[in-house]
Write a protein that holds these residues in place. Sequence first.
Motif, PDB file in Angstrom:
ATOM      1  N   ALA A 115       0.897  -1.053   0.054  1.00 53.08           N
ATOM      2  CA  ALA A 115       0.146  -0.052  -0.109  1.00 53.08           C
ATOM      3  C   ALA A 115       0.817   1.196  -0.051  1.00 53.08           C
ATOM      4  O   ALA A 115       0.574   2.120  -0.789  1.00 53.08           O
ATOM      5  CB  ALA A 115      -0.824   0.022   1.048  1.00 53.08           C
ATOM      6  N   GLY A 116       2.008   1.175   0.818  1.00 50.36           N
ATOM      7  CA  GLY A 116       2.870   2.368   0.810  1.00 50.36           C
ATOM      8  C   GLY A 116       3.680   2.451  -0.452  1.00 50.36           C
ATOM      9  O   GLY A 116       3.589   3.856  -0.923  1.00 50.36           O
ATOM     10  N   CYS A 117       4.114   1.772  -1.214  1.00 54.24           N
ATOM     11  CA  CYS A 117       4.745   1.778  -2.367  1.00 54.24           C
ATOM     12  C   CYS A 117       3.945   2.335  -3.419  1.00 54.24           C
ATOM     13  O   CYS A 117       4.248   3.031  -4.139  1.00 54.24           O
ATOM     14  CB  CYS A 117       5.648   0.332  -2.578  1.00 54.24           C
ATOM     15  N   ALA A 118       2.634   1.707  -3.508  1.00 59.23           N
ATOM     16  CA  ALA A 118       1.660   1.950  -4.432  1.00 59.23           C
ATOM     17  C   ALA A 118       1.290   3.413  -4.313  1.00 59.23           C
ATOM     18  O   ALA A 118       1.270   4.359  -5.235  1.00 59.23           O
ATOM     19  CB  ALA A 118       0.452   1.443  -4.378  1.00 59.23           C
ATOM     20  N   ASN A 119       1.344   4.065  -2.926  1.00 59.90           N
ATOM     21  CA  ASN A 119       1.061   5.350  -2.735  1.00 59.90           C
ATOM     22  C   ASN A 119       2.141   6.386  -3.312  1.00 59.90           C
ATOM     23  O   ASN A 119       1.822   7.294  -3.950  1.00 59.90           O
ATOM     24  CB  ASN A 119       0.801   5.703  -1.324  1.00 59.90           C
ATOM     25  N   VAL A 120       3.475   5.933  -3.123  1.00 59.42           N
ATOM     26  CA  VAL A 120       4.490   6.692  -3.689  1.00 59.42           C
ATOM     27  C   VAL A 120       4.617   6.762  -5.197  1.00 59.42           C
ATOM     28  O   VAL A 120       4.703   7.753  -5.872  1.00 59.42           O
ATOM     29  CB  VAL A 120       5.977   5.964  -3.226  1.00 59.42           C
ATOM     30  N   LEU A 121       4.250   5.751  -5.865  1.00 57.04           N
ATOM     31  CA  LEU A 121       4.196   5.714  -7.262  1.00 57.04           C
ATOM     32  C   LEU A 121       2.889   6.409  -7.873  1.00 57.04           C
ATOM     33  O   LEU A 121       3.267   7.217  -8.806  1.00 57.04           O
ATOM     34  CB  LEU A 121       3.814   4.347  -7.804  1.00 57.04           C
ATOM     35  N   LYS A 122       1.865   6.364  -7.132  1.00 55.72           N
ATOM     36  CA  LYS A 122       0.543   7.255  -7.518  1.00 55.72           C
ATOM     37  C   LYS A 122       0.712   8.817  -7.262  1.00 55.72           C
ATOM     38  O   LYS A 122       0.498   9.623  -8.293  1.00 55.72           O
ATOM     39  CB  LYS A 122      -0.666   6.690  -6.803  1.00 55.72           C
ATOM     40  N   GLN A 123       1.527   9.006  -6.158  1.00 56.77           N
ATOM     41  CA  GLN A 123       1.729  10.383  -6.016  1.00 56.77           C
ATOM     42  C   GLN A 123       2.794  11.155  -6.597  1.00 56.77           C
ATOM     43  O   GLN A 123       2.589  12.393  -6.952  1.00 56.77           O
ATOM     44  CB  GLN A 123       2.122  10.660  -4.221  1.00 56.77           C
ATOM     45  N   TYR A 124       3.846  10.496  -7.136  1.00 59.76           N
ATOM     46  CA  TYR A 124       5.078  10.928  -7.865  1.00 59.76           C
ATOM     47  C   TYR A 124       5.220  10.747  -9.138  1.00 59.76           C
ATOM     48  O   TYR A 124       6.079  11.381  -9.813  1.00 59.76           O
ATOM     49  CB  TYR A 124       6.075  10.701  -6.834  1.00 59.76           C
ATOM     50  N   PHE A 125       4.464   9.615  -9.743  1.00 61.80           N
ATOM     51  CA  PHE A 125       4.713   9.010 -11.021  1.00 61.80           C
ATOM     52  C   PHE A 125       3.449   9.057 -11.797  1.00 61.80           C
ATOM     53  O   PHE A 125       2.335   8.648 -11.017  1.00 61.80           O
ATOM     54  CB  PHE A 125       5.459   7.983 -11.265  1.00 61.80           C
ATOM     55  N   THR A 126       3.308   9.255 -12.999  1.00 68.01           N
ATOM     56  CA  THR A 126       2.286   8.565 -14.019  1.00 68.01           C
ATOM     57  C   THR A 126       2.957   7.563 -14.550  1.00 68.01           C
ATOM     58  O   THR A 126       3.698   7.724 -15.389  1.00 68.01           O
ATOM     59  CB  THR A 126       1.642   9.882 -14.737  1.00 68.01           C
ATOM     60  N   ILE A 127       2.257   6.453 -14.450  1.00 72.01           N
ATOM     61  CA  ILE A 127       2.776   5.116 -15.200  1.00 72.01           C
ATOM     62  C   ILE A 127       1.691   4.659 -16.143  1.00 72.01           C
ATOM     63  O   ILE A 127       0.647   4.407 -15.549  1.00 72.01           O
ATOM     64  CB  ILE A 127       3.286   3.929 -14.272  1.00 72.01           C
TER      65      ILE A 127
END
Length: 197
Positions: A115-127
Amino acid sequence: MTKTIKAVSFVPRFFGAFGQFFKYMGSGDYAARCQQVAAGDLLASEVEPKVITETIDVIREIEIAAPTLDTVNEDGAHQLLQLLQQEARFVDFLQESIGDYTDADVGAAARQIHAGCANVLKQYFTIDAVNSATENSRVEVHSDYDAKQIKLEGRVEGTGPYTGTLIHPGWKITDTRLPKVTNTDNLTILAPAEVEV
């Protein structure tokens, strides 16, 4: 004669599960065979296809040279590790031996870290997906395709266009929103030591 099967301990199962996950996601044929085993239609020993050795001529080989960098910018890597540590305690998890923990304990920790890693990806990157077609659908690859974005599997003949089955859509970063680094003095400190007084 009955063959005794020895149980596999947690750590080999944990890392083996990662390997099987990517193999399952990367091959539709392998996933189908696994589903047949789960349904009882196929023996586990039949999951892997029989290997037939045959000499063939290589029609075409595609090699992508690894990028060469004159300098390496470590700041971005350090910053990303800091964010993963802050949101998911990612470094704590990887630095700790999990051999003494139960499967339930590791599973609970993995859920929180995910959940934490997914939050980092969602907050700082668009993939986004490299190819937006549905997995296992038939797709066409133009002859002037970008070999960095599309990897052709199997026997590649001629110059294209090619038609094949999409086994993985690929991922690409379309936007990066990492905070601007103004002070690089403490970027190597991923988490400070905590002392209760």
